[in-house]
Scaffold this active site. Structure first.
Site, PDB file in Angstrom:
ATOM      1  CB  CYS A   9      -0.499  -0.344   0.867  1.00  0.00           C
ATOM      2  SG  CYS A   9      -0.129   0.340   2.747  1.00  0.00           S
ATOM      3  CB  CYS A  14      -3.159   1.753   7.253  1.00  0.00           C
ATOM      4  SG  CYS A  14      -2.717   3.544   7.270  1.00  0.00           S
ATOM      5  NE  ARG A  15      -4.667   0.923   1.390  1.00  0.00           N
ATOM      6  CZ  ARG A  15      -4.546   1.780   0.111  1.00  0.00           C
ATOM      7  NH1 ARG A  15      -5.669   1.567  -0.364  1.00  0.00           N
ATOM      8  NH2 ARG A  15      -3.135   2.562   0.511  1.00  0.00           N
ATOM      9  CB  SER A  16       0.601  -3.209   3.109  1.00  0.00           C
ATOM     10  OG  SER A  16       1.126  -1.999   3.310  1.00  0.00           O
TER      11      SER A  16
END
Length: 155
Positions: A9, A14-16
């Protein structure tokens, strides 16, 4: 043969890192061994840091933990990894432009597995004030990782 998966990301906070931990958990539940999972950033802003506290809190709420330290993607990753996942169209566009000719990694959008067309983008929750966006990203990762494992890794 060891398979290698890299989650990507923008900042790797956050996301990864959520996707990395969820994929490891999904593989363990499916009793699939010999798969290495990592995550990295497209940008260098957070290199050396841990994931966002809201991401870590969301994982903890689900009984999971991340010790990941942010790193930035490098050219070698496109040769070392079998699958590199982006979280949104911008990630995918940047990954395609960074990929050297002849790289072995298959570039995939995580949300293309198990999620419907309207929910396939795993939105960046960084700029949201609460934890809701992190929970949404976590839930999307659970569905997508399970679908990917069923489609690509289970014999």
């Amino acid at each position: 043969m060891v398979q290698k998966i890299l989650m990507i990301c923008l900042g790797n906070i956050c996301r990864s890192p959520i996707a990395e931990v969820v994929m490891v958990d999904t593989l363990a539940k499916a009793k699939i061994e010999g798969v290495v999972v990592d995550s990295a950033a497209l940008g260098s802003w957070h290199v050396g840091n841990r994931a966002d506290p809201r991401a870590l809190s969301t994982l903890k709420k689900h009984g999971l933990d991340s010790k990941h330290i942010v790193r930035q993607i490098k050219k070698q990753d496109f040769t070392d990894f079998d699958y590199i996942f982006g979280m949104d169209e911008d990630n995918m566009s940047q990954l395609r432009s960074l990929a050297p000719k002849g790289s072995k990694a298959e570039l995939l959008m995580l949300g293309d597995f198990g999620l419907n067309a309207k929910d396939r983008i795993i939105e960046d929750p960084y700029y949201q004030s609460g934890a809701e966006g992190f929970e949404t990203a976590y839930q999307q990762c659970v569905v997508a990782c399970e679908a990917f494992v069923k489609q690509r890794l289970q014999k």
